[in-house]
Design a protein around this motif. Structure first.
Motif, PDB file in Angstrom:
ATOM      1  N   THR A 178       0.865  -1.181   0.000  1.00 36.73           N
ATOM      2  CA  THR A 178       0.000   0.000   0.000  1.00 36.73           C
ATOM      3  C   THR A 178       0.904   1.236   0.000  1.00 36.73           C
ATOM      4  OG1 THR A 178      -0.036   0.209   2.405  1.00 36.73           O
ATOM      5  CG2 THR A 178      -1.744  -1.196   1.402  1.00 36.73           C
ATOM      6  N   GLU A 180       0.937   3.572   2.005  1.00 36.47           N
ATOM      7  CA  GLU A 180       1.373   3.828   3.384  1.00 36.47           C
ATOM      8  C   GLU A 180       2.488   2.874   3.800  1.00 36.47           C
ATOM      9  OE1 GLU A 180      -1.844   3.358   2.379  1.00 36.47           O
ATOM     10  OE2 GLU A 180      -2.290   5.506   2.334  1.00 36.47           O
ATOM     11  N   GLN A 181       2.348   1.603   3.420  1.00 35.49           N
ATOM     12  CA  GLN A 181       3.408   0.631   3.744  1.00 35.49           C
ATOM     13  C   GLN A 181       4.713   1.032   3.062  1.00 35.49           C
ATOM     14  OE1 GLN A 181       1.518  -2.940   2.234  1.00 35.49           O
ATOM     15  NE2 GLN A 181       1.413  -3.874   4.259  1.00 35.49           N
ATOM     16  N   GLN A 183       5.603   4.043   1.882  1.00 34.86           N
ATOM     17  CA  GLN A 183       6.105   5.307   2.421  1.00 34.86           C
ATOM     18  C   GLN A 183       6.825   5.090   3.755  1.00 34.86           C
ATOM     19  OE1 GLN A 183       6.748   8.417   1.699  1.00 34.86           O
ATOM     20  NE2 GLN A 183       7.177   9.033   3.825  1.00 34.86           N
ATOM     21  N   GLN A 222       3.314   9.780  -2.578  1.00 31.70           N
ATOM     22  CA  GLN A 222       3.889   9.747  -1.225  1.00 31.70           C
ATOM     23  C   GLN A 222       5.144  10.623  -1.168  1.00 31.70           C
ATOM     24  OE1 GLN A 222       2.430   8.133   1.426  1.00 31.70           O
ATOM     25  NE2 GLN A 222       0.767   7.849  -0.056  1.00 31.70           N
TER      26      GLN A 222
END
Ligand code: PGA
Length: 248
Positions: A178, A180-181, A183, A222
């Motif tokens: 993802t 977020e993962q 980043q 990101q």
């Protein structure tokens, strides 16, 4: 802000005929002055072909591996000077497929990065954890160890490398990290680079692992994702061009 880099990794795919068709389609769709740097990393036997087709265009090219040795009795290996001869701007080092299938150690990867830099070629240094390592909570430790070996060997020249974070479980699987993962890991790598060089902002940190036309924009948005290393999707001109467009 750093200019993004979208690099295709063709892996062991292609033929003279297929490469020409793919490159002509990519070149036809590429803006004259793309807003990102764009490159393809191709199998060594095709470097002359790719050089001839891409010379004078906005598309740079590179290789997928380089010898840790300078020259001599290393049957089957390709030196950094040979890659330079064919106009390579980049070379991938330490891809997980080479670490896994060819036993490349962190030290060997670091030596390869150094050879590339000495020849004026930008190494794209790959780091990434396996699924087992992620599940064991070792992601940060693994990528930091892999990058530390390169920093230790190349010293202040680390500002001249490109890093590619490629979680092994995401490569060729269709299971992308993802945003977020990704980043979170990129931020760890950025902090490690910051401690090693005052020019850490120059170092582009690419994400790789099932990046495609649909998920590229969210990943590239990101703050610490400076581009992509694209496997499967780089073999289709339309998909590759859509990823390049997402890097604007
Ligand atoms: P993939 O490969 O995009 O096909 O997952 C990326 C890579 O291995 O560099």
């Amino acid at each position: 802000m750093t200019r993004k880099l979208i690099a295709g990794n063709w892996k062991m795919n292609g033929s003279l005929a297929d490469n020409e068709a793919l490159l002509r389609a990519v070149l036809a769709g590429l803006p004259a002055t793309p807003t990102a740097d764009v490159a393809v990393c191709v199998p060594a036997p095709y470097l002359a072909q790719v050089q001839a087709l891409c010379q004078g265009t906005a598309l740079a090219w590179g290789a997928q591996d380089v010898s840790a040795h300078e020259r001599g009795a290393y049957t089957g290996e390709v030196s950094a000077a040979m890659l330079r001869d064919f106009g390579c701007r980049y070379v991938i080092v330490g891809h997980s497929e080479r670490r896994q299938y060819h036993g490349e150690t962190d030290e060997a990867v670091a030596a390869k990065a150094q050879r590339a830099l000495a020849a004026g070629i930008t190494p794209i240094v790959c780091v990434g954890e396996t699924e087992a390592q992620r599940n064991a909570g070792q992601t940060e430790a693994v990528v930091k160890r892999q990058l530390a070996a390169v920093i230790h060997t190349v010293g202040h020249c680390v500002s001249e490398i490109v890093v590619a974070y490629e979680p092994v479980w995401a490569i060729g699987t269709g299971r992308t990290a993802t945003p977020e993962q990704a980043q979170a890991v990129h931020a760890v790598l950025r902090a490690q680079l910051r401690a090693a060089t005052p020019s850490e902002r120059r170092v582009r940190i690419l994400y790789g692992g099932s990046m495609n036309a649909a998920n590229a924009a969210a990943l590239l948005a990101q703050p610490d994702i400076d581009g992509g290393l694209i496997g499967g999707a780089s073999l289709k001109a339309e998909d590759f061009l859509r990823i390049v467009a997402a890097a604007a």
